[in-house]
Design an enzyme around this catalytic site. Structure first.
Site, PDB file in Angstrom:
ATOM      1  N   LYS A   1       0.844  -1.199   0.000  1.00 15.20           N
ATOM      2  CA  LYS A   1       0.000   0.000   0.000  1.00 15.20           C
ATOM      3  C   LYS A   1       0.879   1.249   0.000  1.00 15.20           C
ATOM      4  CE  LYS A   1      -3.953  -0.075   2.295  1.00 15.20           C
ATOM      5  NZ  LYS A   1      -4.943  -0.212   3.405  1.00 15.20           N
ATOM      6  N   ILE A   2       0.677   2.064  -1.010  1.00 19.44           N
ATOM      7  CA  ILE A   2       1.408   3.324  -1.166  1.00 19.44           C
ATOM      8  C   ILE A   2       0.384   4.446  -1.251  1.00 19.44           C
ATOM      9  CG2 ILE A   2       2.926   4.661  -2.678  1.00 19.44           C
ATOM     10  CD1 ILE A   2       4.184   2.046  -3.608  1.00 19.44           C
TER      11      ILE A   2
END
Length: 370
Positions: free
Chosen positions: A141-142
């Protein structure tokens, strides 16, 4: 076949927005996969803070780790615990991943929220976590911050699956969708495979209505704004999906699809209803569409299982959605300002949860474990 299973027939995947050791150890996740057709899991610092910081399910393992690594930092202790959970969840979902040929079956793990405004550090952290967890059905997750966008392209280019988080505005979504494409194009130009690289763009929903509704309650926009309450987030999501539908028809995307590329699905996040006056399944019933994901907290999942309505709603009344957003702008409710603020607040909220998580882990000592 229950209501949650019916969503798969309509092309929407359901992911569980929760993870903890008890759920994994007692087979709860496997049961959701087997009985409800759940095909993914998401985590974030707030979820891990509640799981690790407020309970004792992790204390024995933490004590064992501490005895072997007495000088380990709170971050190292957290990662030791979290990575095991992520790996176990990924293994539980691996049959889904294999059955669907990498189209689903993913578990998401967040890069440190402290890095949200640092492109290079975010990209490096994503790569480190990718190789450490070592599961093909992992998504990193960015955040979809301006600094996160190039990190997304870099990660996709390296073959890392990415869950882009903290998206609120359509323009921000377009930027990350194009970053995903850029990463694929760079790989394809080198002759590298792109057919099993997956990504989702996580569009947060309920928080938009909370902000807009508060402004309406305070009198902004006058009486003319009152009919917009509880409608802006859904309209925003519907128009984001319309952009997606148009984009996957474009020559640029079709060139990648011809090489086996999978589209970056829109994922609806923050779908637990915050306003008690609204249906507790509002953000499930209204956002059902093909090639999308809804990541659902356990309480909302129970509610949908009991009284949700499975029908393709995401493409219904698009003109009405356009009208809602036009009125939102005309009446000065400043959706763009709201979405910008929500990104900042989201990063701050996850950072605070991470602060609390690391502090609670640091406060635990082997002697306290039984």
């Amino acid at each position: 076949m229950g209501r949650l299973n019916e969503l798969e027939k309509l092309g929407q995947a359901v992911w569980l927005d929760f993870i903890d050791r008890k759920l994994l150890a007692e087979g709860g996740l496997k049961k959701l996969v087997d009985e409800d057709g759940i095909t993914g899991v998401t985590s974030n610092p707030s979820i891990f803070q509640k799981a690790m910081g407020e309970g004792d399910a992790y204390d024995d393992e933490l004590a064992k780790f501490d005895r072997a690594n007495p000088d380990a930092s709170a971050m190292a202790r957290y990662e030791h615990l979290a990575i095991r959970d992520i790996q176990e969840a990924a293994d539980t979902l691996r049959p889904v991943y294999d059955r669907l040929d990498a189209k689903d079956g993913y578990v998401s793990m967040e890069v440190s929220p402290y890095l949200a405004n640092d492109t290079d550090e975010t990209a490096a952290e994503a790569e480190r976590l990718w190789w450490t967890v070592d599961r093909p059905n992992l998504m990193i997750k960015i955040p979809g911050t301006p600094a996160g966008v190039p990190a997304i392209a870099t990660s996709i280019d390296k073959g890392i699956n990415v869950n882009v988080t903290l998206l609120f505005g359509i323009e921000a979504y377009k930027a990350v969708a194009l970053a995903f494409v850029e990463g694929l194009e760079k790989r394809a130009a080198r002759g590298e495979a792109i057919d099993k690289i997956a990504s989702v763009a996580s569009f947060f929903v309920s928080r938009i209505d909370t902000k807009i509704d508060d402004a309406i309650d305070e009198g902004k926009g006058g009486d003319a704004a009152k009919p917009l309450a509880g409608k802006v987030a859904i309209a925003n999501a519907k128009l984001a999906y319309q952009w997606y539908l148009d984009f996957i028809k474009s020559d640029r995307w079709q060139a990648l699809a011809a090489k086996g590329a999978m589209p970056q699905r829109l994922l609806w996040a923050s779908t637990g209803t915050k306003n008690a006056a609204y249906s507790d399944v509002l953000y499930l019933d209204t956002l059902i569409g093909k090639d999308t994901v809804n990541t659902v907290p356990p309480k909302t999942m129970d509610a949908y299982r009991d009284h949700g309505t499975a029908a393709e709603t995401l493409t219904q009344d698009v003109d009405g959605a356009k009208h809602v957003l036009a009125e939102t702008e005309r009446l000065g409710l400043d959706l763009n300002g709201v979405t910008d603020t929500l990104v900042e607040e989201g990063v701050a909220s996850f950072s605070k949860a991470f602060d609390e998580l690391l502090a609670s882990i640091a406060a635990k000592h082997p002697a306290e474990a039984t």
